[in-house]
Design a protein around this motif. Structure first.
Motif, PDB file in Angstrom:
ATOM      1  N   ALA A   1       0.760  -1.205   0.124  1.00 35.85           N
ATOM      2  CA  ALA A   1       0.147  -0.003   0.045  1.00 35.85           C
ATOM      3  C   ALA A   1       0.857   1.141   0.076  1.00 35.85           C
ATOM      4  N   HIS A   2       1.757   1.356   0.860  1.00 37.93           N
ATOM      5  CA  HIS A   2       2.451   2.646   0.966  1.00 37.93           C
ATOM      6  C   HIS A   2       3.554   2.651  -0.366  1.00 37.93           C
ATOM      7  N   LEU A   3       4.165   1.627  -0.685  1.00 36.36           N
ATOM      8  CA  LEU A   3       4.950   1.713  -2.100  1.00 36.36           C
ATOM      9  C   LEU A   3       4.152   2.005  -3.198  1.00 36.36           C
ATOM     10  N   PHE A   4       2.861   1.868  -3.410  1.00 38.66           N
ATOM     11  CA  PHE A   4       1.985   2.444  -4.384  1.00 38.66           C
ATOM     12  C   PHE A   4       1.610   3.552  -3.820  1.00 38.66           C
ATOM     13  N   GLY A   5       2.077   4.137  -3.052  1.00 37.62           N
ATOM     14  CA  GLY A   5       1.321   5.696  -2.758  1.00 37.62           C
ATOM     15  C   GLY A   5       0.275   5.760  -1.748  1.00 37.62           C
ATOM     16  N   LEU A   6      -0.407   4.692  -1.271  1.00 42.14           N
ATOM     17  CA  LEU A   6      -1.475   4.910  -0.136  1.00 42.14           C
ATOM     18  C   LEU A   6      -1.050   5.115   0.990  1.00 42.14           C
TER      19      LEU A   6
ATOM     20  N   VAL B   1      -3.949   1.210  -7.903  1.00 39.23           N
ATOM     21  CA  VAL B   1      -2.717   1.767  -7.918  1.00 39.23           C
ATOM     22  C   VAL B   1      -2.535   3.090  -9.196  1.00 39.23           C
TER      23      VAL B   1
ATOM     24  N   VAL C   1      -4.090   5.879  -7.747  1.00 47.21           N
ATOM     25  CA  VAL C   1      -3.407   6.454  -6.771  1.00 47.21           C
ATOM     26  C   VAL C   1      -2.239   7.514  -7.470  1.00 47.21           C
ATOM     27  N   ARG C   2      -1.636   6.787  -8.437  1.00 46.31           N
ATOM     28  CA  ARG C   2      -0.720   7.501  -9.025  1.00 46.31           C
ATOM     29  C   ARG C   2      -0.813   8.626  -9.643  1.00 46.31           C
TER      30      ARG C   2
ATOM     31  N   PHE D   1      -5.059  -6.972  -2.603  1.00 46.32           N
ATOM     32  CA  PHE D   1      -5.877  -6.526  -1.712  1.00 46.32           C
ATOM     33  C   PHE D   1      -7.157  -7.638  -1.865  1.00 46.32           C
TER      34      PHE D   1
ATOM     35  N   ALA E   1      13.385   0.336  -2.143  1.00 44.47           N
ATOM     36  CA  ALA E   1      12.086   0.857  -2.375  1.00 44.47           C
ATOM     37  C   ALA E   1      11.786   1.900  -1.445  1.00 44.47           C
TER      38      ALA E   1
ATOM     39  N   THR F   1      -6.283   8.056   2.150  1.00 49.93           N
ATOM     40  CA  THR F   1      -6.380   7.247   1.220  1.00 49.93           C
ATOM     41  C   THR F   1      -6.122   5.931   1.506  1.00 49.93           C
TER      42      THR F   1
ATOM     43  N   LEU G   1      11.250   1.451   1.743  1.00 56.64           N
ATOM     44  CA  LEU G   1      10.369   1.127   2.699  1.00 56.64           C
ATOM     45  C   LEU G   1      11.110   0.870   4.184  1.00 56.64           C
TER      46      LEU G   1
ATOM     47  N   ILE H   1       9.294   3.249  -8.576  1.00 57.71           N
ATOM     48  CA  ILE H   1       9.811   1.815  -8.058  1.00 57.71           C
ATOM     49  C   ILE H   1       8.593   1.053  -7.743  1.00 57.71           C
TER      50      ILE H   1
END
Lengths: 243, 246
Positions: A135-140, B99, B102-103, B87, B59, A144, B61, B77
């Protein structure tokens, strides 16, 4: 929003205020159904308020290990305090504004809220780390993340917590509607019209037929709610479960 | 010191160390390497050697305890996770469409779904677009994960052991799909695997990580498609295996 719900409840109670029938030996089925309707309305409002409060509390408590260490013991203490111990104080507060239903809704809310909070916290804690990372990687992030990930991920536990909360609400409803026992020099006229108060009144006056009818209607209502709402929601919530 | 401006380097690790709080040993120490644009690099190593940590650092993270990383910004990335990390409440097409939206917030749901369908077609899953992850096989779920990762047209695609839980036939199919997509898109791919054979089948470059640091680096010149029974393949596997178990 919670204030809005309370406002609607106040208007509804004022519009449909009905006295508890204490003296008659019989009672019409329509009156029993109306009483059930009022009871369900109180339970429903308390439940909605409990959900609205539980979600932010659960999110807050799980926001970080520090928050969890701070909030969990606090919640544990709150949920351990006997709800009925609060009742006289709550009634005194609502007597001042002449809104007895508010007292019932508050006590029902307090009986429900911790069930939902703790199941939601459990639910948030079992979200897989990969899901959060994805989720965080894809910008959530932020809102959101809350709407698209956190809230759906909580659905199974929300349903489970709701079932427990509603069951707790049914347990408390008799006390919540029979207010006069908590009011100094109170009379039965101060009780709220509902299936709980009818059960108590019928029992106190030896009206066994009324009592049995009220009991049957309560059991049928609980069974129908379980079948048509909770069972369907449980099936629906399966889709939101992580493997 | 390695530098991103050198040649065609897209990712550069300079003296990276990573220690987690409450852990006495470091997950990574003194990691330095660079990855050229358009290559397929595979990190191999025993369990717990720190391979996945390298991907998480790329990434964004995780943050390194020491050292510097030069990599494209996180929005460029993308990643395919070991578990798929789909999900469960969204269909295959909606997992990809989410996604995309979101982007690019301007993208309508209809257009995002249409684009998502195209990416599902890339991984030959268009017929399963409306299925939920629970109704898909492990291989199909990983394909959705790949489609989702590619949908954001990343500069770098990270793969964290995405094939480790799949049967050999599905794994071989997904290897072919991955190589086809790599050639098609030219995306820089970094994968983690604990299988030497998998790394040799896929990678143009292999980095062996042992006990949190780089033990060896290999550049492979075997032409694609690579078959496990070919002599060059077997020799390369033997060569790496010696270092792996040394």
């Amino acid at each position: 929003m919670p204030l809005g719900v309370v406002a609607i409840a106040m208007v509804a109670v004022k519009l449909f205020a009905v006295a508890v029938p204490v003296s008659s030996d019989t009672i019409s089925i329509n009156t029993l159904l109306a009483a059930l309707g009022f009871t369900l309305m109180r339970l429903g409002i308390a439940y909605i308020l409990a959900v609205l409060v539980s979600i932010p509390l659960a999110v807050l408590a799980t926001a970080s290990p520090t928050m969890e260490a701070m909030f969990l013991p606090m919640f544990d203490i709150f949920q351990s305090v006997p709800i009925l111990a609060f009742f006289p104080v709550i009634i005194l507060i609502f007597i001042n504004v002449k809104f007895f239903t508010g007292a019932a809704i508050t006590i029902l809310f307090l009986s429900m809220v911790w069930n939902i909070v703790f199941t939601l916290i459990g639910g948030i804690n079992v979200i897989p780390r990969d899901i959060i990372a994805a989720a965080h990687l894809f910008g959530l992030w932020g809102w959101t993340y809350f709407w698209k990930v956190l809230l759906p991920a909580m659905v199974p536990q929300l349903v489970t917590g709701s079932i427990l909360a509603f069951a707790q609400g049914w347990n408390i409803i008799i006390v919540a509607e029979v207010l006069h026992t908590y009011i100094p020099h109170g009379t039965a006229a101060q009780d709220l019209f509902g299936i709980g108060s009818i059960l108590v009144s019928a029992s106190a006056h030896g009206q066994s037929t009324v009592f049995l009818w009220a009991l049957c209607i309560t059991i049928v209502a609980i069974a129908l709610i379980n079948f048509f709402i909770w069972q369907k929601l449980l099936r629906y919530a399966q889709r939101f479960r992580f493997e | 010191m390695l530098n991103a401006s050198d040649s065609n380097n897209l990712i550069v690790f300079n003296g990276i160390g990573k220690t987690y709080p409450h852990e006495h040993t470091s997950a990574l120490h003194d990691i330095s390497f660079s990855v050229e644009k358009g290559t397929l690099t595979c990190f191999i190593g025993p369990s717990g050697s720190g391979k996945s940590t390298v991907l998480k650092l790329i990434a964004g993270l995780e943050k390194p305890t020491i050292g510097s990383i030069q990599a494209p910004p996180p929005k460029n990335i993308s990643m395919v996770f070991q578990s798929g990390a789909l999900f469960p409440w969204l269909t295959a097409v909606d997992n990809v469409a989410l996604v995309l939206q979101v982007r690019d917030a301007r993208l309508s749901k209809t257009i995002a779904r249409k684009k998502a369908q195209e990416f599902l077609a890339l991984v030959r899953l268009q017929e399963y677009a409306e299925k939920y992850p629970a109704d898909l096989s492990g291989g199909q779920r990983q394909r959705v994960g790949i489609a989702r990762a590619l949908a954001v047209t990343p500069d770098v695609l990270l793969l964290d052991e995405p094939f480790s839980a799949l049967d050999p036939k599905t794994t071989a199919e997904l290897h072919d799909d991955l190589l086809r997509l790599w050639k098609q898109t030219g995306t820089t791919i970094l994968a983690v695997s604990h299988l030497i054979e998998e790394a040799v089948a896929l990678a143009s470059s292999i980095i062996l990580i042992k006990e949190g640091t780089i033990a060896q680096r290999y550049t492979l010149h075997i032409p694609y498609p690579r078959r496990e029974q070919e002599t060059a393949f077997i020799q390369e596997v033997h060569h790496i295996r010696r270092d792996f178990f040394a």
